[in-house]
Write a protein that holds these residues in place. Structure first.
Motif, PDB file in Angstrom:
ATOM      1  N   UNK A 138      -1.546   0.859   1.781  1.00 35.50           N
ATOM      2  CA  UNK A 138      -2.131   0.537   0.685  1.00 35.50           C
ATOM      3  C   UNK A 138      -2.604   1.889   0.251  1.00 35.50           C
ATOM      4  N   UNK A 139      -2.912   2.821   1.493  1.00 38.15           N
ATOM      5  CA  UNK A 139      -3.265   4.058   0.392  1.00 38.15           C
ATOM      6  C   UNK A 139      -2.467   5.323   0.270  1.00 38.15           C
ATOM      7  N   UNK A 140      -1.196   5.084   0.195  1.00 40.00           N
ATOM      8  CA  UNK A 140      -0.500   6.236   0.031  1.00 40.00           C
ATOM      9  C   UNK A 140      -0.068   5.313  -0.829  1.00 40.00           C
ATOM     10  N   UNK A 141       0.382   3.992  -1.413  1.00 39.92           N
ATOM     11  CA  UNK A 141       0.812   3.539  -2.681  1.00 39.92           C
ATOM     12  C   UNK A 141       0.676   3.435  -3.498  1.00 39.92           C
ATOM     13  N   UNK A 142      -1.296   3.399  -3.454  1.00 45.10           N
ATOM     14  CA  UNK A 142      -2.200   2.704  -4.907  1.00 45.10           C
ATOM     15  C   UNK A 142      -3.154   3.407  -4.627  1.00 45.10           C
ATOM     16  N   UNK A 143      -4.258   3.828  -3.473  1.00 43.58           N
ATOM     17  CA  UNK A 143      -5.269   4.425  -3.494  1.00 43.58           C
ATOM     18  C   UNK A 143      -6.474   4.052  -3.694  1.00 43.58           C
ATOM     19  N   UNK A 144      -7.335   4.361  -5.209  1.00 45.33           N
ATOM     20  CA  UNK A 144      -8.332   4.027  -5.205  1.00 45.33           C
ATOM     21  C   UNK A 144      -9.066   2.593  -4.631  1.00 45.33           C
ATOM     22  N   UNK A 145      -9.753   3.115  -3.632  1.00 40.53           N
ATOM     23  CA  UNK A 145     -10.659   1.871  -3.519  1.00 40.53           C
ATOM     24  C   UNK A 145     -10.594   1.963  -2.092  1.00 40.53           C
ATOM     25  N   UNK A 146      -9.235   2.538  -1.113  1.00 40.21           N
ATOM     26  CA  UNK A 146      -9.048   2.441   0.149  1.00 40.21           C
ATOM     27  C   UNK A 146     -10.925   2.959   0.989  1.00 40.21           C
ATOM     28  N   UNK A 147     -11.350   3.590   0.653  1.00 39.35           N
ATOM     29  CA  UNK A 147     -12.558   3.992   1.495  1.00 39.35           C
ATOM     30  C   UNK A 147     -13.428   2.800   1.644  1.00 39.35           C
ATOM     31  N   UNK A 148     -13.051   1.951   0.958  1.00 43.98           N
ATOM     32  CA  UNK A 148     -14.436   0.970   0.669  1.00 43.98           C
ATOM     33  C   UNK A 148     -13.508  -0.912   1.434  1.00 43.98           C
ATOM     34  N   UNK A 149     -12.225   0.173   1.641  1.00 39.41           N
ATOM     35  CA  UNK A 149     -11.508  -1.187   2.429  1.00 39.41           C
ATOM     36  C   UNK A 149     -11.855  -1.157   3.723  1.00 39.41           C
ATOM     37  N   UNK A 150     -12.145  -0.173   4.137  1.00 41.17           N
ATOM     38  CA  UNK A 150     -12.101   0.544   5.600  1.00 41.17           C
ATOM     39  C   UNK A 150     -13.398   0.374   5.676  1.00 41.17           C
ATOM     40  N   UNK A 151     -14.434   0.816   5.025  1.00 41.60           N
ATOM     41  CA  UNK A 151     -15.633   0.216   5.615  1.00 41.60           C
ATOM     42  C   UNK A 151     -16.202  -0.885   5.968  1.00 41.60           C
ATOM     43  N   UNK A 152     -15.504  -2.158   4.867  1.00 38.93           N
ATOM     44  CA  UNK A 152     -15.051  -3.470   5.248  1.00 38.93           C
ATOM     45  C   UNK A 152     -14.112  -3.700   6.270  1.00 38.93           C
ATOM     46  N   UNK A 153     -13.185  -3.267   7.076  1.00 41.27           N
ATOM     47  CA  UNK A 153     -12.910  -3.363   8.450  1.00 41.27           C
ATOM     48  C   UNK A 153     -13.609  -3.194   9.795  1.00 41.27           C
ATOM     49  N   UNK A 154     -14.138  -2.107   8.844  1.00 45.14           N
ATOM     50  CA  UNK A 154     -14.889  -1.501  10.290  1.00 45.14           C
ATOM     51  C   UNK A 154     -16.427  -2.355  10.326  1.00 45.14           C
ATOM     52  N   UNK A 155     -16.975  -2.931   9.382  1.00 45.03           N
ATOM     53  CA  UNK A 155     -18.168  -3.368   9.540  1.00 45.03           C
ATOM     54  C   UNK A 155     -17.782  -5.251   9.824  1.00 45.03           C
ATOM     55  N   UNK A 156     -17.023  -6.136   9.437  1.00 44.78           N
ATOM     56  CA  UNK A 156     -16.750  -6.816   9.018  1.00 44.78           C
ATOM     57  C   UNK A 156     -15.513  -7.412  10.527  1.00 44.78           C
TER      58      UNK A 156
END
Length: 254
Positions: free
Chosen positions: A149-167
């Protein structure tokens, strides 16, 4: 060019500040760069913003590393997977229609916002929901998806990563933010390697933007570490809400 550069640097500073706390700085930086430099190809814009993103994320990761203990086995699994698929995502920029992906992301973001808002303890305390081996496998799996996703689109990647590490992996907000920064460094570097090798980086804009992104990241990481999990949770909700509005605009109104 001077006026364009000033606006780009202001956007980079704000993006670095937001990204250091909860990720999602690209939601400001990438659209702003597209708006300010409309006469350049999209691939050149994507390549250009990777330099300030990488610079700012690196500074934030360093700040976090001095106060957060990393789970290196989980981190390496996620980093390696995300790096590889980020290269693939960058290569696919011109071949995949983003309009197909964005509605799916919008639905996911709405679900994330609702869950985070109603679950007051979400990310406040760290808990180990899986064995280390399962954490490593899950980190690798989600690293593959988010890296692409980050390579293709990018914006919001950090938030998605944080979500995965928490949830998924059971981290608290501070720990999740720290680990997400390292993974995001890898995805930014991979995409940058591809874009720079194909001549899609505007260095005259990227270098000054990088300096301001670093400055924003320094202050953002410092504030996040000072205020702790509850502050980051609120900031996370604000950024996710902003992300929802952005994707809703793209999906429903454009």
């Amino acid at each position: 060019m001077i006026q364009e550069l000033i606006l780009l640097c202001l956007a980079a500073f704000a993006a670095g500040f937001i990204d250091a706390i909860v990720g999602g700085g690209g939601l400001l930086q990438t659209p702003a760069t597209l708006l300010i430099l409309p006469h350049y190809p999209v691939a050149s814009i994507f390549g250009t913003v990777k330099i300030p993103s990488l610079a700012g994320t690196t500074v934030a990761a360093y700040k976090y590393s001095k106060q957060v203990k990393f789970n290196y086995k989980v981190l390496i699994s996620c980093v390696v997977a995300a790096f590889c698929t980020s290269l693939l995502g960058a290569y696919s920029v011109s071949m995949i229609n983003n309009a197909v992906i964005k509605p799916v992301i919008l639905v996911v973001l709405i679900a994330v916002a609702l869950y985070t808002y109603f679950n007051k303890q979400f990310g406040i305390h760290q808990h180990k929901a899986h064995s280390l081996q399962k954490q490593i496998l899950l980190a690798g799996f989600f690293g593959l998806i988010i890296g692409f996703y980050d390579g293709l689109i990018g914006p919001g990647t950090g938030s998605f990563l944080i979500l995965v590490f928490i949830a998924v992996l059971g981290f608290d907000f501070v720990g999740a933010s720290a680990h997400a920064k390292i993974v995001n460094m890898a995805t930014n570097l991979a995409a940058l390697l591809y874009f720079s090798s194909t001549g899609h980086v505007l260095y005259q804009y990227a270098i000054p933007m990088a300096l301001f992104n670093i400055l924003g990241s320094f202050f953002g990481a410092k504030l996040a570490l000072l205020k702790g999990n509850k502050f980051i949770r609120i900031f996370f909700l604000i950024v996710v809400f902003g992300t929802i509005l952005r994707f809703a605009w793209d999906v429903l109104l454009k």
